[in-house]
Enzyme design. Structure first.
Site, mmCIF file in Angstrom:
data_model
loop_
_atom_site.group_PDB
_atom_site.id
_atom_site.type_symbol
_atom_site.label_atom_id
_atom_site.label_comp_id
_atom_site.label_asym_id
_atom_site.label_seq_id
_atom_site.Cartn_x
_atom_site.Cartn_y
_atom_site.Cartn_z
ATOM 1 N N ASP A 1 -5.283 -5.996 5.418
ATOM 2 C CA ASP A 1 -4.823 -5.026 5.393
ATOM 3 C C ASP A 1 -5.112 -3.979 6.591
ATOM 4 O O ASP A 1 -5.884 -3.821 6.989
ATOM 5 C CB ASP A 1 -5.921 -4.292 4.238
ATOM 6 C CG ASP A 1 -5.504 -2.879 3.729
ATOM 7 O OD1 ASP A 1 -6.104 -2.200 3.071
ATOM 8 O OD2 ASP A 1 -4.407 -2.503 4.068
ATOM 9 N N GLY A 2 -3.729 -3.671 6.912
ATOM 10 C CA GLY A 2 -3.590 -2.758 8.010
ATOM 11 C C GLY A 2 -2.552 -3.195 9.325
ATOM 12 O O GLY A 2 -3.018 -4.382 9.827
ATOM 13 N N MET B 1 -9.221 7.488 -0.924
ATOM 14 C CA MET B 1 -10.288 7.664 0.185
ATOM 15 C C MET B 1 -11.133 9.169 -0.311
ATOM 16 O O MET B 1 -10.411 10.075 -1.162
ATOM 17 C CB MET B 1 -9.181 8.170 1.279
ATOM 18 C CG MET B 1 -8.493 6.895 1.704
ATOM 19 S SD MET B 1 -7.436 7.208 3.122
ATOM 20 C CE MET B 1 -6.622 5.558 3.309
ATOM 21 N N PHE C 1 -5.760 5.669 7.643
ATOM 22 C CA PHE C 1 -4.266 5.911 7.831
ATOM 23 C C PHE C 1 -3.438 4.904 7.849
ATOM 24 O O PHE C 1 -3.577 3.751 7.944
ATOM 25 C CB PHE C 1 -4.133 6.886 9.080
ATOM 26 C CG PHE C 1 -5.020 7.941 9.225
ATOM 27 C CD1 PHE C 1 -6.432 8.046 9.918
ATOM 28 C CD2 PHE C 1 -4.787 9.150 8.658
ATOM 29 C CE1 PHE C 1 -7.236 9.069 9.890
ATOM 30 C CE2 PHE C 1 -5.472 10.300 8.630
ATOM 31 C CZ PHE C 1 -6.803 10.216 9.257
ATOM 32 N N GLY D 1 1.692 -1.778 4.155
ATOM 33 C CA GLY D 1 2.138 -0.147 3.702
ATOM 34 C C GLY D 1 3.361 0.052 4.378
ATOM 35 O O GLY D 1 4.297 -0.058 3.839
ATOM 36 N N HIS E 1 -1.400 -2.274 -4.251
ATOM 37 C CA HIS E 1 -2.824 -1.735 -3.370
ATOM 38 C C HIS E 1 -2.834 -0.249 -3.166
ATOM 39 O O HIS E 1 -2.164 0.385 -2.579
ATOM 40 C CB HIS E 1 -2.707 -2.339 -1.933
ATOM 41 C CG HIS E 1 -3.953 -2.201 -1.142
ATOM 42 N ND1 HIS E 1 -4.932 -3.161 -1.333
ATOM 43 C CD2 HIS E 1 -3.979 -1.188 -0.394
ATOM 44 C CE1 HIS E 1 -5.956 -2.621 -0.159
ATOM 45 N NE2 HIS E 1 -5.276 -1.344 0.404
ATOM 46 N N ASP F 1 -4.664 2.894 -2.178
ATOM 47 C CA ASP F 1 -5.869 3.315 -1.306
ATOM 48 C C ASP F 1 -6.319 4.651 -1.671
ATOM 49 O O ASP F 1 -5.919 5.767 -1.783
ATOM 50 C CB ASP F 1 -5.172 3.772 -0.057
ATOM 51 C CG ASP F 1 -4.746 2.373 0.635
ATOM 52 O OD1 ASP F 1 -3.836 2.253 1.277
ATOM 53 O OD2 ASP F 1 -5.698 1.451 0.718
ATOM 54 N N SER G 1 0.969 -1.339 0.074
ATOM 55 C CA SER G 1 0.083 0.080 -0.068
ATOM 56 C C SER G 1 0.980 1.295 -0.059
ATOM 57 O O SER G 1 2.001 1.314 0.989
ATOM 58 C CB SER G 1 -0.913 -0.040 1.384
ATOM 59 O OG SER G 1 -1.180 1.417 1.561
ATOM 60 N N MET H 1 -11.892 3.546 -0.392
ATOM 61 C CA MET H 1 -12.609 3.753 0.955
ATOM 62 C C MET H 1 -13.400 4.904 0.642
ATOM 63 O O MET H 1 -13.117 6.035 1.023
ATOM 64 C CB MET H 1 -11.640 3.987 1.933
ATOM 65 C CG MET H 1 -10.903 2.661 2.510
ATOM 66 S SD MET H 1 -9.250 2.895 3.046
ATOM 67 C CE MET H 1 -8.145 2.867 1.662
ATOM 68 N N GLY I 1 0.226 3.196 9.088
ATOM 69 C CA GLY I 1 1.135 3.231 10.050
ATOM 70 C C GLY I 1 0.413 2.735 11.623
ATOM 71 O O GLY I 1 0.888 3.008 12.755
ATOM 72 N N HIS J 1 -8.224 0.020 -3.621
ATOM 73 C CA HIS J 1 -9.038 -0.194 -2.358
ATOM 74 C C HIS J 1 -9.826 1.101 -2.312
ATOM 75 O O HIS J 1 -9.405 2.277 -2.009
ATOM 76 C CB HIS J 1 -8.060 -0.260 -1.082
ATOM 77 C CG HIS J 1 -8.672 -0.361 0.077
ATOM 78 N ND1 HIS J 1 -7.966 -0.557 1.112
ATOM 79 C CD2 HIS J 1 -9.811 -0.556 0.430
ATOM 80 C CE1 HIS J 1 -8.957 -0.715 2.385
ATOM 81 N NE2 HIS J 1 -10.082 -0.898 1.873
ATOM 82 N N MET K 1 -10.119 -5.643 7.089
ATOM 83 C CA MET K 1 -9.154 -4.749 7.670
ATOM 84 C C MET K 1 -8.730 -5.364 8.963
ATOM 85 O O MET K 1 -9.466 -5.713 9.802
ATOM 86 C CB MET K 1 -10.134 -3.453 7.618
ATOM 87 C CG MET K 1 -10.476 -3.029 6.249
ATOM 88 S SD MET K 1 -9.098 -2.580 5.251
ATOM 89 C CE MET K 1 -8.316 -1.232 5.968
HETATM 90 C C1 DX5 Z 1 -5.799 1.943 5.671
HETATM 91 C C2 DX5 Z 1 -5.416 1.501 4.141
HETATM 92 C C3 DX5 Z 1 -4.280 0.575 4.192
HETATM 93 C C4 DX5 Z 1 -3.060 1.001 4.994
HETATM 94 C C5 DX5 Z 1 -2.003 0.065 5.047
HETATM 95 O O1 DX5 Z 1 -7.082 2.754 5.388
HETATM 96 O O2 DX5 Z 1 -6.290 0.849 3.629
HETATM 97 O O3 DX5 Z 1 -4.120 0.030 3.058
HETATM 98 O O4 DX5 Z 1 -2.528 2.181 4.148
HETATM 99 O O5 DX5 Z 1 -0.940 0.504 5.650
HETATM 100 P P1 DX5 Z 1 -0.243 -0.126 6.879
HETATM 101 O O6 DX5 Z 1 0.440 -1.452 6.555
HETATM 102 O O7 DX5 Z 1 0.905 1.002 7.087
HETATM 103 O O8 DX5 Z 1 -1.158 -0.144 7.918
HETATM 104 ZN ZN ZN Z 2 -5.705 -0.522 1.711
#
Ligand code: DX5
Ligand code: ZN
Length: 217
Positions: free
Chosen positions: A173-174, A38, A145, A195, A34, A36, A9, A70, A147, A68, A139
């Site tokens: 994911d996450g 938003m 976000f 990510g 992947h 993201d 990500s 969101m 991290g 992805h 998730m």
């Molecule tokens: C969060 C995203 C994830 C995120 C993963 O809303 O959908 O894809 O960026 O990042 P890490 O692996 O740092 O949690």
């Molecule tokens: Zn994601």
């Protein structure tokens, strides 16, 4: 079982140089990207849309793009993302009151379809749709976000799905990285989104092969 695929990500990557960041992660051995998306409504953050994907596409020929999404009203962006060259469109169960309509629209647009579920959402909500889906994305953080801390309480959802559907592609994911990959493997995930652990890795190639080794073992 299914093939293990690792998809970085890029949310926490240097978005001022998105193509370069993606290229270096692909060169490091990633299986797909992947991306993201938003909208600042479904999640409290705002990233990019199909115009950016359209520009990114030719710079990463042959690289599978998972969008992805969101976003609220995920149906709205299906055509735009398909035209931009997206390969898979993962929308959120929580974002639409017509999941079947959304799935149909995505398939008609020629993309693979994924359904994402957030930590508070019961995994059983996906059961009526599984046979229409290419993947379920579980998730392990509340979306918005990168991290964030890995939420182990979501793992039983993956175990539940793997138990029922041996060949289903199950995404996670996450907060996924070398420190949490073992739990993901034990639960049965095979589409690994990572990510900040990958983007921030001093040696992303090593990190990817380590995680692949754990998942494939
Ligand atoms: C969060 C995203 C994830 C995120 C993963 O809303 O959908 O894809 O960026 O990042 P890490 O692996 O740092 O949690
Ligand atoms: Zn994601």
């Amino acid at each position: 079982g299914c093939s293990c695929r690792i998809g970085p990500s890029i949310l926490n990557a240097d978005l001022s140089d998105l193509a370069k960041e993606c290229q270096r992660l692909v060169e490091a051995g990633s299986d797909y990207m992947h991306l993201d998306v938003m909208d600042g409504h479904f999640v409290p953050n705002l990233t990019f849309g199909h115009p950016v994907v359209k520009c990114l596409r030719p710079k990463l020929p042959g690289v599978f793009f998972e969008m992805h999404m969101m976003v609220s009203e995920p149906e709205k962006w299906v055509e735009g993302m398909a035209d931009a060259g997206a390969d898979m469109y993962t929308f959120h169960y929580e974002a639409t009151d017509d999941p079947v309509g959304c799935i149909r629209k995505i398939k008609e647009a020629g993309m693979k379809v994924g359904m994402g579920i957030n930590p508070p959402t019961n995994v059983e909500v996906v059961l009526p749709y599984v046979d229409m889906l290419d993947t379920v994305l579980v998730m392990t953080v509340n979306p918005g976000f990168g991290g964030q801390k890995f939420m182990t309480e979501c793992l039983p959802k993956i175990e539940f799905l793997r138990e029922k559907f041996q060949t289903l592609d199950i995404g996670i994911d996450g907060g996924v990285g070398p420190k949490t990959i073992q739990q993901c493997a034990d639960a049965g995930a095979n589409l690994i989104v990572s990510g900040s652990a990958l983007v921030g890795a001093s040696n992303p190639r090593e990190c990817i092969s380590y995680m692949r080794g754990i998942i494939d073992s």
